[in-house]
Motif scaffolding. Structure first.
Motif, mmCIF file in Angstrom:
data_model
loop_
_atom_site.group_PDB
_atom_site.id
_atom_site.type_symbol
_atom_site.label_atom_id
_atom_site.label_comp_id
_atom_site.label_asym_id
_atom_site.label_seq_id
_atom_site.Cartn_x
_atom_site.Cartn_y
_atom_site.Cartn_z
ATOM 1 N N ASP A 1 0.807 -1.217 0.000
ATOM 2 C CA ASP A 1 0.000 0.000 0.000
ATOM 3 C C ASP A 1 0.847 1.277 0.000
ATOM 4 O O ASP A 1 0.476 2.276 -0.610
ATOM 5 C CB ASP A 1 -0.969 0.011 1.183
ATOM 6 N N LEU A 2 2.032 1.270 0.657
ATOM 7 C CA LEU A 2 2.855 2.486 0.668
ATOM 8 C C LEU A 2 3.452 2.763 -0.707
ATOM 9 O O LEU A 2 3.472 3.906 -1.171
ATOM 10 C CB LEU A 2 3.969 2.361 1.709
ATOM 11 N N ALA A 3 3.975 1.729 -1.366
ATOM 12 C CA ALA A 3 4.526 1.921 -2.709
ATOM 13 C C ALA A 3 3.427 2.316 -3.686
ATOM 14 O O ALA A 3 3.650 3.125 -4.596
ATOM 15 C CB ALA A 3 5.224 0.647 -3.179
ATOM 16 N N PHE A 4 2.260 1.767 -3.508
ATOM 17 C CA PHE A 4 1.111 2.115 -4.350
ATOM 18 C C PHE A 4 0.776 3.595 -4.191
ATOM 19 O O PHE A 4 0.604 4.324 -5.174
ATOM 20 C CB PHE A 4 -0.081 1.243 -3.960
ATOM 21 N N PHE A 5 0.731 4.058 -2.949
ATOM 22 C CA PHE A 5 0.453 5.470 -2.673
ATOM 23 C C PHE A 5 1.547 6.368 -3.258
ATOM 24 O O PHE A 5 1.260 7.451 -3.782
ATOM 25 C CB PHE A 5 0.354 5.683 -1.163
ATOM 26 N N HIS A 6 2.796 5.903 -3.184
ATOM 27 C CA HIS A 6 3.944 6.706 -3.614
ATOM 28 C C HIS A 6 3.880 7.052 -5.094
ATOM 29 O O HIS A 6 4.444 8.055 -5.533
ATOM 30 C CB HIS A 6 5.228 5.916 -3.319
ATOM 31 N N ASN B 1 -1.711 -1.538 5.712
ATOM 32 C CA ASN B 1 -1.789 -0.208 6.313
ATOM 33 C C ASN B 1 -0.468 0.246 6.921
ATOM 34 O O ASN B 1 -0.379 0.598 8.088
ATOM 35 C CB ASN B 1 -2.896 -0.159 7.375
ATOM 36 N N GLY B 2 0.564 0.242 6.077
ATOM 37 C CA GLY B 2 1.849 0.755 6.542
ATOM 38 C C GLY B 2 3.034 0.045 5.926
ATOM 39 O O GLY B 2 2.915 -0.721 4.975
ATOM 40 N N GLY C 1 5.940 2.418 11.027
ATOM 41 C CA GLY C 1 4.699 1.772 10.593
ATOM 42 C C GLY C 1 3.931 2.642 9.616
ATOM 43 O O GLY C 1 3.399 2.170 8.616
ATOM 44 N N THR C 2 3.877 3.933 9.884
ATOM 45 C CA THR C 2 3.254 4.959 9.035
ATOM 46 C C THR C 2 1.947 4.526 8.388
ATOM 47 O O THR C 2 1.827 4.489 7.158
ATOM 48 C CB THR C 2 4.237 5.448 7.948
ATOM 49 N N PRO C 3 0.938 4.188 9.159
ATOM 50 C CA PRO C 3 -0.368 3.841 8.563
ATOM 51 C C PRO C 3 -0.978 5.042 7.856
ATOM 52 O O PRO C 3 -0.962 6.156 8.383
ATOM 53 C CB PRO C 3 -1.202 3.413 9.781
ATOM 54 N N ASN D 1 -2.444 -8.248 7.901
ATOM 55 C CA ASN D 1 -1.915 -7.699 9.140
ATOM 56 C C ASN D 1 -0.398 -7.772 9.102
ATOM 57 O O ASN D 1 0.172 -8.834 8.839
ATOM 58 C CB ASN D 1 -2.456 -8.488 10.335
ATOM 59 N N ARG D 2 0.272 -6.652 9.371
ATOM 60 C CA ARG D 2 1.739 -6.613 9.276
ATOM 61 C C ARG D 2 2.421 -7.616 10.203
ATOM 62 O O ARG D 2 3.368 -8.304 9.820
ATOM 63 C CB ARG D 2 2.239 -5.202 9.596
ATOM 64 N N LYS D 3 1.988 -7.697 11.421
ATOM 65 C CA LYS D 3 2.633 -8.597 12.377
ATOM 66 C C LYS D 3 2.457 -10.053 11.974
ATOM 67 O O LYS D 3 3.353 -10.877 12.153
ATOM 68 C CB LYS D 3 2.079 -8.379 13.793
ATOM 69 N N ASN D 4 1.310 -10.377 11.403
ATOM 70 C CA ASN D 4 1.066 -11.757 10.986
ATOM 71 C C ASN D 4 2.093 -12.233 9.972
ATOM 72 O O ASN D 4 2.474 -13.404 9.957
ATOM 73 C CB ASN D 4 -0.341 -11.891 10.390
ATOM 74 N N ASN D 5 2.539 -11.321 9.107
ATOM 75 C CA ASN D 5 3.507 -11.721 8.080
ATOM 76 C C ASN D 5 4.841 -12.106 8.707
ATOM 77 O O ASN D 5 5.529 -13.016 8.233
ATOM 78 C CB ASN D 5 3.711 -10.599 7.060
ATOM 79 N N VAL D 6 5.233 -11.432 9.768
ATOM 80 C CA VAL D 6 6.456 -11.792 10.487
ATOM 81 C C VAL D 6 6.332 -13.212 11.030
ATOM 82 O O VAL D 6 7.229 -14.052 10.871
ATOM 83 C CB VAL D 6 6.736 -10.803 11.637
#
Length: 566
Positions: A448-453, A476-477, A497-499, A543-548
């Motif tokens: 999502d961040l690269a998409f926004f960029h 979301n971040g 995190g920058t949501p 979820n970001r944490k889930n990926n870890v």
């Protein structure tokens, strides 16, 4: 001769010289100073001599051109006006320089009397891109002088050749122009303009060196480490040599090797090295041959250092591009030339069998759990299962390319792209859209961040009715920061995190894209079962944490399976 006649002839010389060298595509970011080039290129497009794209956002335009050049391996011309317009080309020029993509960057400029005197929209554009440009040429002002015209013709053709010669890269042409800027239309192109030709130069290894290399590799535990490579044809000789020699090929996801029917291709190395398994001692090579550019997996850097192997780096152009500083010998030769000239060596016992057994073990656990909620690793696994051989996959930096490196085991060959030169997230959308102009089926995997960029880049899809499916992993971040030591620190969410709470559906509506929110594996498979027929944005919320946790669980499961089976 009238001033506009001189201008017209000058513009004709430049563009006709590029056409003689094989220019087929140009991208313009409009502006006043570049008027004569814009009008001339528009004429060539109407005459179907080139394909022309117009992008009002210079940064997007440059990355769009970069994508086209990545796909075709041919120089693409990008043109802009003077001033900060050229500065917006800079990120794409940096990427082209490091990843060896041929670009011709033509910046138009104020004449000498209006530079360095605070004239409006004037910057010092001499060597504007510095060391990021493979070469730089300041073109003369339009003149009736024959020597000047001959020089202009020679330089522009030379610039095209420099851009595409290995290692390829961006070449900067700066063109100062005085007003009036209107050429005489239609522009006439001289059919008798002199063409400058070059002959291909294929390095030949000396006979004594081939003999020494062959002897040093005989009956050794050897590995080929295949890094990113855009030239798919260069892998044929490597695969044949590895097959006859019994050497495994650790294939980076950008090596264009994954998905090929070969027992030598190994993809499990990143997870394998992270297991810290006792079995790793049996896999330490004596010799390594490195090809391609810098690999995605950071784990390989430590592997190279700890192996103490003799490492031959096939470093075409002799750039010494080895941040691990482990290469024992550097050879200025392409992978294709090297493996075509070097005879196969004797197989070392069960060496390849050990690696291929581990690969099969990893494949057996690298599966989609049909009972789980769709996650980031499963998105890559679904893409891997595609049956469309014509599909071109562009992967964004940060987490998407790392997830692809870990679990991407395609059932059929897919051409995979990523901006792994400077590794930035800027211009990802535009680069993927550039590739889509030369492809029948394109897919972009992006966070999502690269998409926004690079949302501005979506305007090109709307304007030119480009066909591409874009999967947006919306956690979301910045997901990659959750893997770094600062994760969990006070203030982490605000500064790392920058949501952004982006409404992807609203973005899709803005650019007239087809939007879908996908939550299941089955639904994602359905969306990817057919080629794109328009601009399609597919959102996957995670979820970001889930990926870890998912990635660590995969490594742990692999470690347990190795201990159990081997």
């Amino acid at each position: 001769m009238k001033q506009n006649e001189t201008l017209t002839k000058h513009i004709s010389l430049i563009l006709n010289g590029l056409l003689l060298q094989g220019l087929t595509t140009a991208v313009i970011a409009p502006g006043s100073r570049s008027t004569p080039f814009a009008l001339a290129l528009a004429q060539l497009a109407r005459e179907q001599k080139i394909q022309l794209f117009v992008d009002v956002d210079e940064r997007s335009a440059a990355f769009f051109a970069l994508g086209i050049a990545k796909k075709t391996n041919k120089p693409v011309l990008i043109v802009c006006t003077s001033g900060t317009a050229a500065a917006n080309f800079y990120p794409a020029v940096c990427e082209a320089a490091i990843s060896h993509v041929p670009l011709l960057v033509l910046t138009t400029d104020r004449p000498p009397e209006l530079t360095k005197v605070a004239a409006p929209q004037a910057l010092d554009q001499d060597h504007f891109f510095g060391n990021q440009a493979k070469d730089f040429f300041e073109l003369p002002l339009p003149e009736i002088n024959q020597d000047s015209q001959d020089y202009t013709n020679y330089v522009v053709q030379k610039s095209f050749q420099i851009a595409q010669s290995n290692p390829a890269g961006p070449v900067h042409l700066n063109q100062p122009l005085r007003k009036p800027l209107m050429p005489e239309l239609p522009i006439k192109f001289n059919q008798d303009q002199q063409k400058y030709a070059t002959l291909p130069n294929t390095p030949v290894l000396p006979t004594n060196l081939i003999t020494e290399l062959h002897a040093s590799l005989q009956k050794k535990r050897g590995i080929i480490l295949a890094g990113p490579n855009q030239r798919t044809t260069s892998n044929t000789a490597m695969l044949e040599w590895a097959k006859k020699s019994g050497w495994p090929i650790l294939a980076d996801p950008l090596s264009q090797l994954r998905g090929l029917p070969s027992l030598n291709v190994i993809t499990c190395y990143d997870s394998l090295l992270k297991t810290k398994s006792d079995k790793l001692t049996e896999l330490i090579p004596e010799v390594i041959i490195r090809t391609g550019q810098t690999f995605v997996a950071a784990s390989l850097a430590l592997f190279l250092k700890e192996s103490h192997a003799t490492i031959y780096s096939l470093d075409e152009g002799n750039k010494l591009n080895d941040y691990t500083k482990t290469a024992t010998f550097s050879l200025d030769i392409s992978s294709e030339s090297f493996f075509n000239q070097l005879p196969p060596v004797s197989v070392h016992g069960e060496w390849l069998h050990k690696w291929s057994t581990l690969e099969k073990t990893y494949t057996s656990i690298n599966k989609i759990d049909p009972t789980s909620t769709l996650n980031e690793l499963d998105v890559v696994r679904v893409i891997s299962a595609t049956k469309n051989k014509e599909r071109n996959l562009f992967v964004s930096n940060s987490m998407p390319i790392r997830d692809v490196d870990s679990v991407f085991q395609p059932s059929t060959f897919l051409r995979v792209f990523c901006n792994r030169g400077a590794n930035g997230i800027d211009g990802v959308v535009s680069t993927a859209l550039g590739i889509s102009t030369k492809a029948t089926d394109s897919l972009l995997l992006i966070g999502d961040l690269a998409f926004f960029h690079d949302m501005n880049g979506l305007m090109m899809a709307k304007k030119y009715h480009l066909k591409i499916k874009i999967i947006v992993i919306n956690n979301n971040g910045g997901g990659i920061f959750s893997f770094l030591p600062q994760a969990g620190s006070p203030g982490f969410e605000d500064v790392f995190g920058t949501p952004l709470d982006i409404d992807i559906e609203q973005v899709a509506r803005l650019y007239h894209a087809q939007y879908s929110l996908v939550t299941t594996v089955t639904n994602l498979k359905e969306h990817l079962s057919t080629p794109a027929h328009t601009l399609e944005i597919i959102e996957v919320r995670t979820n970001r944490k889930n990926n870890v946790d998912l990635r660590q669980e995969l490594v742990d499961r692999f470690a347990r399976q190795i201990a159990k089976e081997l």
